[in-house]
Design an enzyme around this catalytic site. Sequence first.
Site, PDB file in Angstrom:
ATOM      1  N   ARG A 137     -84.285  42.155  45.494  1.00 49.76           N
ATOM      2  CA  ARG A 137     -84.836  41.187  44.063  1.00 49.76           C
ATOM      3  C   ARG A 137     -84.656  42.388  42.879  1.00 49.76           C
ATOM      4  O   ARG A 137     -85.397  42.397  41.906  1.00 49.76           O
ATOM      5  CB  ARG A 137     -86.053  40.621  44.012  1.00 49.76           C
ATOM      6  CG  ARG A 137     -85.891  39.388  44.934  1.00 49.76           C
ATOM      7  CD  ARG A 137     -87.198  38.686  45.148  1.00 49.76           C
ATOM      8  NE  ARG A 137     -88.385  39.393  46.020  1.00 49.76           N
ATOM      9  CZ  ARG A 137     -88.395  39.215  47.258  1.00 49.76           C
ATOM     10  NH1 ARG A 137     -87.792  38.417  48.024  1.00 49.76           N
ATOM     11  NH2 ARG A 137     -89.358  40.120  47.998  1.00 49.76           N
ATOM     12  N   CYS A 157     -76.887  43.271  22.088  1.00 46.37           N
ATOM     13  CA  CYS A 157     -77.146  41.845  21.721  1.00 46.37           C
ATOM     14  C   CYS A 157     -77.652  41.519  23.366  1.00 46.37           C
ATOM     15  O   CYS A 157     -78.476  40.856  23.554  1.00 46.37           O
ATOM     16  CB  CYS A 157     -76.160  41.027  21.053  1.00 46.37           C
ATOM     17  SG  CYS A 157     -76.276  41.545  19.472  1.00 46.37           S
TER      18      CYS A 157
END
Length: 276
Positions: A137, A157
């Site tokens: 994870r 961005c």
Amino acid sequence: MSKADKIFLENCAHILQNGVSDENQLVRPRWTDGTPAHTLRVFGMVNTYDLSSEFPALTLRRLSFKNCIDEILWIWQKKSNNVCDLKSKIWDAWADENNTIGKAYGYQLGIKHRYPEGEFDQVDRILFDLRENPTSRRIIANMYNHQDLHEMNLYPCAYSLTFNVVDGKLNAILNQRSQDFLTANNWNVCQYAILLHMFAAASSLQAGTLIHVIADAHIYDRHIPIVKDLMQKEPRPAPILKINPETKNFYDFAPDDFSLENYKPHKFENKIQVAI
């Protein structure tokens, strides 16, 4: 109907109906004539795309498919910050005297870090974990490096990608701090859909779900009439993505390894101004 079209139309309607205008505030972006580029903006937009069911290219307007792939390869495969390595001119406005965009995007992905298993840059670490430890994870890439922000010509961005493998399917969450919805939304979605397919192919996995989280989704003032025109068009069936089955190595992929079949988008004749 393309599910990507449906999501795009719903998002546009939401921004137009519920967006907050910044017309009375100081803003950084400018149009090429020097006029401030104001927006209607909403905070916290989340969209989900099932890449196992369709490729999320808009049919409301044509996607510049090869240029879209060329840019994502420039960032993630070439790990470049030099605009001369791009076939399109989309980054030229941000280039410095050395033709770079500073320590942004691909530069960050190419920085090597030391781990117990050895030295990897961010992309190679993802490839290693997907192959050796797919239940992890911790398979994350992050380009928003505060230490180097002052040397970036534009802060990233789309800045982070988190991977997760379930039942042989590779899923990902793309985090984006800001998005010019008309010009960049489907461009970014399709880029990261292609990237997810690349990582999946290189890891003997299937592409699963792409979740796109946008912090500030906005429509620029001069784009509003164009968006309203797009909203009058009838969505068409999604195209079919074809990938060269012979290409398995992440670094061997090229734009020509990808094609869209039965892609029949609407004609789009509006000239879109880009705020910088």
